[in-house]
Design a protein around this motif. Structure first.
Motif, PDB file in Angstrom:
ATOM      1  N   ILE A  83       0.846  -1.191   0.000  1.00 28.13           N
ATOM      2  CA  ILE A  83       0.000   0.000   0.000  1.00 28.13           C
ATOM      3  C   ILE A  83       0.882   1.242   0.000  1.00 28.13           C
ATOM      4  N   GLY A  84       0.674   2.116  -0.988  1.00 25.05           N
ATOM      5  CA  GLY A  84       1.426   3.355  -1.079  1.00 25.05           C
ATOM      6  C   GLY A  84       0.506   4.555  -0.997  1.00 25.05           C
ATOM      7  N   GLY A  85       1.094   5.723  -0.777  1.00 21.39           N
ATOM      8  CA  GLY A  85       0.269   6.920  -0.693  1.00 21.39           C
ATOM      9  C   GLY A  85       1.076   8.193  -0.792  1.00 21.39           C
ATOM     10  N   LEU A  86       0.368   9.269  -1.141  1.00 23.80           N
ATOM     11  CA  LEU A  86       0.932  10.617  -1.248  1.00 23.80           C
ATOM     12  C   LEU A  86       0.018  11.569  -0.514  1.00 23.80           C
ATOM     13  N   SER A  87       0.538  12.266   0.479  1.00 25.89           N
ATOM     14  CA  SER A  87      -0.253  13.202   1.271  1.00 25.89           C
ATOM     15  C   SER A  87      -0.308  14.571   0.601  1.00 25.89           C
ATOM     16  N   GLY A  88      -1.342  15.356   0.970  1.00 26.57           N
ATOM     17  CA  GLY A  88      -1.439  16.741   0.519  1.00 26.57           C
ATOM     18  C   GLY A  88      -2.221  16.900  -0.769  1.00 26.57           C
ATOM     19  N   ILE A  89      -2.231  18.139  -1.281  1.00 30.61           N
ATOM     20  CA  ILE A  89      -2.870  18.445  -2.555  1.00 30.61           C
ATOM     21  C   ILE A  89      -1.875  19.189  -3.435  1.00 30.61           C
ATOM     22  N   TYR A  90      -2.138  19.164  -4.731  1.00 28.32           N
ATOM     23  CA  TYR A  90      -1.220  19.758  -5.706  1.00 28.32           C
ATOM     24  C   TYR A  90      -1.513  21.234  -5.924  1.00 28.32           C
ATOM     25  N   LYS A  91      -0.474  22.047  -5.812  1.00 24.76           N
ATOM     26  CA  LYS A  91      -0.501  23.448  -6.219  1.00 24.76           C
ATOM     27  C   LYS A  91       0.791  23.720  -6.976  1.00 24.76           C
ATOM     28  N   GLY A  92       0.669  24.048  -8.252  1.00 28.17           N
ATOM     29  CA  GLY A  92       1.829  24.136  -9.123  1.00 28.17           C
ATOM     30  C   GLY A  92       2.920  25.070  -8.644  1.00 28.17           C
ATOM     31  N   ARG A  93       2.545  26.183  -8.016  1.00 21.25           N
ATOM     32  CA  ARG A  93       3.555  27.180  -7.641  1.00 21.25           C
ATOM     33  C   ARG A  93       4.484  26.683  -6.533  1.00 21.25           C
ATOM     34  N   ASP A  94       4.042  25.710  -5.749  1.00 23.69           N
ATOM     35  CA  ASP A  94       4.870  25.205  -4.655  1.00 23.69           C
ATOM     36  C   ASP A  94       5.499  23.855  -4.964  1.00 23.69           C
ATOM     37  N   TYR A  95       5.134  23.256  -6.089  1.00 25.31           N
ATOM     38  CA  TYR A  95       5.489  21.856  -6.354  1.00 25.31           C
ATOM     39  C   TYR A  95       6.989  21.603  -6.337  1.00 25.31           C
ATOM     40  N   ARG A  96       7.778  22.516  -6.903  1.00 27.66           N
ATOM     41  CA  ARG A  96       9.221  22.276  -7.015  1.00 27.66           C
ATOM     42  C   ARG A  96      10.020  22.828  -5.829  1.00 27.66           C
ATOM     43  N   LEU A  97       9.345  23.403  -4.866  1.00 29.28           N
ATOM     44  CA  LEU A  97      10.039  23.928  -3.692  1.00 29.28           C
ATOM     45  C   LEU A  97      10.362  22.803  -2.721  1.00 29.28           C
ATOM     46  N   GLY A  98      11.240  23.108  -1.780  1.00 30.32           N
ATOM     47  CA  GLY A  98      11.512  22.170  -0.712  1.00 30.32           C
ATOM     48  C   GLY A  98      10.490  22.319   0.407  1.00 30.32           C
ATOM     49  N   HIS A  99      10.633  21.476   1.410  1.00 28.27           N
ATOM     50  CA  HIS A  99       9.767  21.545   2.600  1.00 28.27           C
ATOM     51  C   HIS A  99      10.339  22.599   3.549  1.00 28.27           C
ATOM     52  N   PHE A 100      10.009  23.867   3.298  1.00 34.07           N
ATOM     53  CA  PHE A 100      10.596  24.959   4.075  1.00 34.07           C
ATOM     54  C   PHE A 100       9.734  25.370   5.262  1.00 34.07           C
ATOM     55  N   GLU A 101       8.509  24.888   5.336  1.00 36.27           N
ATOM     56  CA  GLU A 101       7.588  25.342   6.392  1.00 36.27           C
ATOM     57  C   GLU A 101       7.920  24.672   7.734  1.00 36.27           C
ATOM     58  N   ARG A 102       7.879  25.473   8.795  1.00 37.07           N
ATOM     59  CA  ARG A 102       8.070  24.946  10.150  1.00 37.07           C
ATOM     60  C   ARG A 102       7.022  25.589  11.067  1.00 37.07           C
ATOM     61  N   PRO A 103       6.505  24.840  12.022  1.00 38.49           N
ATOM     62  CA  PRO A 103       5.634  25.477  13.008  1.00 38.49           C
ATOM     63  C   PRO A 103       6.446  26.405  13.900  1.00 38.49           C
ATOM     64  N   PRO A 104       5.833  27.496  14.409  1.00 36.02           N
ATOM     65  CA  PRO A 104       4.434  27.885  14.196  1.00 36.02           C
ATOM     66  C   PRO A 104       4.230  28.465  12.795  1.00 36.02           C
ATOM     67  N   TYR A 105       3.134  28.081  12.132  1.00 35.24           N
ATOM     68  CA  TYR A 105       2.882  28.505  10.766  1.00 35.24           C
ATOM     69  C   TYR A 105       2.235  29.885  10.727  1.00 35.24           C
ATOM     70  N   ASN A 106       2.497  30.615   9.638  1.00 35.17           N
ATOM     71  CA  ASN A 106       1.787  31.875   9.423  1.00 35.17           C
ATOM     72  C   ASN A 106       0.610  31.625   8.482  1.00 35.17           C
ATOM     73  N   ASN A 107      -0.061  32.672   8.052  1.00 34.66           N
ATOM     74  CA  ASN A 107      -1.265  32.500   7.245  1.00 34.66           C
ATOM     75  C   ASN A 107      -0.985  31.863   5.888  1.00 34.66           C
ATOM     76  N   SER A 108       0.266  31.951   5.422  1.00 38.01           N
ATOM     77  CA  SER A 108       0.631  31.318   4.150  1.00 38.01           C
ATOM     78  C   SER A 108       1.146  29.901   4.341  1.00 38.01           C
ATOM     79  N   THR A 109       2.068  29.731   5.280  1.00 37.51           N
ATOM     80  CA  THR A 109       2.679  28.413   5.429  1.00 37.51           C
ATOM     81  C   THR A 109       1.719  27.389   6.013  1.00 37.51           C
ATOM     82  N   ILE A 110       0.680  27.812   6.699  1.00 38.26           N
ATOM     83  CA  ILE A 110      -0.309  26.860   7.218  1.00 38.26           C
ATOM     84  C   ILE A 110      -1.027  26.164   6.063  1.00 38.26           C
ATOM     85  N   LYS A 111      -0.992  26.802   4.879  1.00 40.32           N
ATOM     86  CA  LYS A 111      -1.574  26.177   3.685  1.00 40.32           C
ATOM     87  C   LYS A 111      -0.498  25.518   2.829  1.00 40.32           C
TER      88      LYS A 111
END
Length: 415
Positions: A120-148
């Motif tokens: 069984i495999g899986g991929l979490s989240g949803i696709y948004k093209g503008r963020d697709y090629r970025l790294g995982h830069f978000e860290r808590p506590p999140y702001n109004n942008s990074t929470i999405k």
């Protein structure tokens, strides 16, 4: 093996489990596994709601905390992926996958496990093209942008899944593979959801990377959620005769088609969640280029020999009999009679994650601050830099419809 598939959980574990138990009673049967296709909302306490991307009026504790605390135990083994309404701070602790509670396993931001002889495999989240090629830069506590943006699918995770060569039985994604509506009754779907028509015709309804994974991996079954409706399709892959049966389901609620139970041929039980050798070998190979930046990621320097990686992983997993590390609580559970609790670290190091990385001979990186280079160079002890905030405005369509979910009744189970 009887497998229950559920669409969007939205934290309503109690009612989903009650519905399964009702089915078991009236059909004199036993469900072996529950798969949830996202929006699980593994909210442990009130602080976790600060990381949950929903309008304030929908921030409710729901019922996951009861299973996290041990007050309740999931009556059926449960595997889930993340969607776009999650306690992202908690799921980040378990980026590589792990037990979110006893008998409830998170597949990770991307992952593969075995359950019995099913893969069984899986991929979490949803696709948004503008963020697709970025790294995982978000860290808590999140702001109004990074929470999405924290739940936006990244190319790095898709790239790892694209390395899989051994057959998959089941794959989970939150949003649908783009173009999947071509393989089912799209006319009836548009009658039910007229506002889908424009996106269907423009080939923008769904996820491009999910479609790439569908074409590459060709699993026997693919299950999704997100769009709060039931939709079935059958995809024939080229001339090799392989077929993927696709099913999307609704969210939990009265009258909604949120649960489907299927029979899949398998070896006799008992069944348990086990690590997958090929997936962990891929994880080990590509962890050296784990992108933790806001810049486009690069994977070209992941030059570890795959055969060597597999041999390393196989030896280590055999010592553990392929069993995942045990569930450990890393934050206090909600207590209805006590609304104040001790301070919690923003990014606690989950012992399951630490143990898995130690097993694979990899450094722990999840608490390293984001940097601005082209890609992240992975030292054993990442150097600290200033935290970078992400200021790009996120449009409102990033939030799918969230409604109050009244108590579900057992007779809403689709047959």
């Amino acid at each position: 093996m009887k497998i229950a598939i559920e669409g969007c959980m939205h934290g309503d574990l109690e009612n989903v489990y009650k519905t399964i138990q009702h089915h078991e009673q009236i059909h004199n049967t036993k469900v072996d596994l529950l798969l949830c296709c996202g929006d699980f909302q593994a909210v442990r306490n009130e602080k976790d709601m600060d990381s949950l991307s929903v309008p304030i009026k929908y921030r409710e504790m729901k019922s996951f905390w009861k299973y996290y605390s041990g007050q309740e135990v999931a009556p059926v083994p449960t595997i889930f992926i993340g969607g776009n309404h999650e306690a992202s701070n908690y799921l980040w602790e378990l980026y590589y996958g792990g037990w979110a509670a006893t008998n409830i396993y998170f597949l990770g931001y991307a992952g593969v496990v075995k359950f019995g002889n099913l893969r069984i495999g899986g991929l979490s989240g949803i696709y948004k093209g503008r963020d697709y090629r970025l790294g995982h830069f978000e860290r808590p506590p999140y702001n109004n942008s990074t929470i999405k943006s924290v739940y936006h699918v990244r190319e790095y995770d898709v790239h790892k899944l694209m390395q899989l060569e051994e057959p998959l039985d089941i794959f989970l994604s939150h949003d649908w593979p783009v173009g999947i509506t071509d393989y089912g009754d799209s006319r009836t779907l548009i009658q039910q959801k007229p506002y889908f028509q424009e996106e269907i015709e423009a080939k923008t309804l769904g996820s491009k990377p999910a479609a790439q994974l569908l074409e590459k991996l060709k699993p026997r079954y693919w299950f999704s959620a997100h769009l709060h409706c039931k939709f079935a399709a059958s995809v024939q892959h080229g001339n090799d005769g392989s077929v993927t049966k696709f099913l999307a389901l609704d969210k939990c609620g009265p009258g909604k088609k949120f649960l489907q139970i299927i029979d899949i041929e398998s070896e006799p039980g008992p069944f348990e969640v086990l690590y997958d050798e090929e997936w962990l070998a891929i994880t080990r190979k590509f962890n050296s280029v784990f992108p933790l930046t806001q810049r486009p990621a690069s994977f070209s320097s992941a030059d570890m020999d795959m055969q060597e990686s597999r041999e390393w992983v196989r030896k280590k997993l055999e010592e553990r009999q392929f069993k995942p590390f045990e569930f450990v609580k890393t934050a206090p559970a909600y207590n209805p009679s006590q609304r104040i609790f001790d301070p919690i670290p923003e990014i606690p190091q989950n012992p399951q994650t630490l143990s898995l990385l130690e097993l694979l001979g990899l450094p722990y990186l999840l608490d390293s601050p984001p940097v601005t280079g082209e890609r992240t160079t992975i030292p054993a002890s990442p150097a600290r830099t200033d935290f970078q905030t992400y200021s790009e405005e996120i449009p409102i369509d990033d939030i799918d419809e969230v409604e109050d979910i009244p108590e579900a009744k057992g007779d809403n189970l689709p047959h």
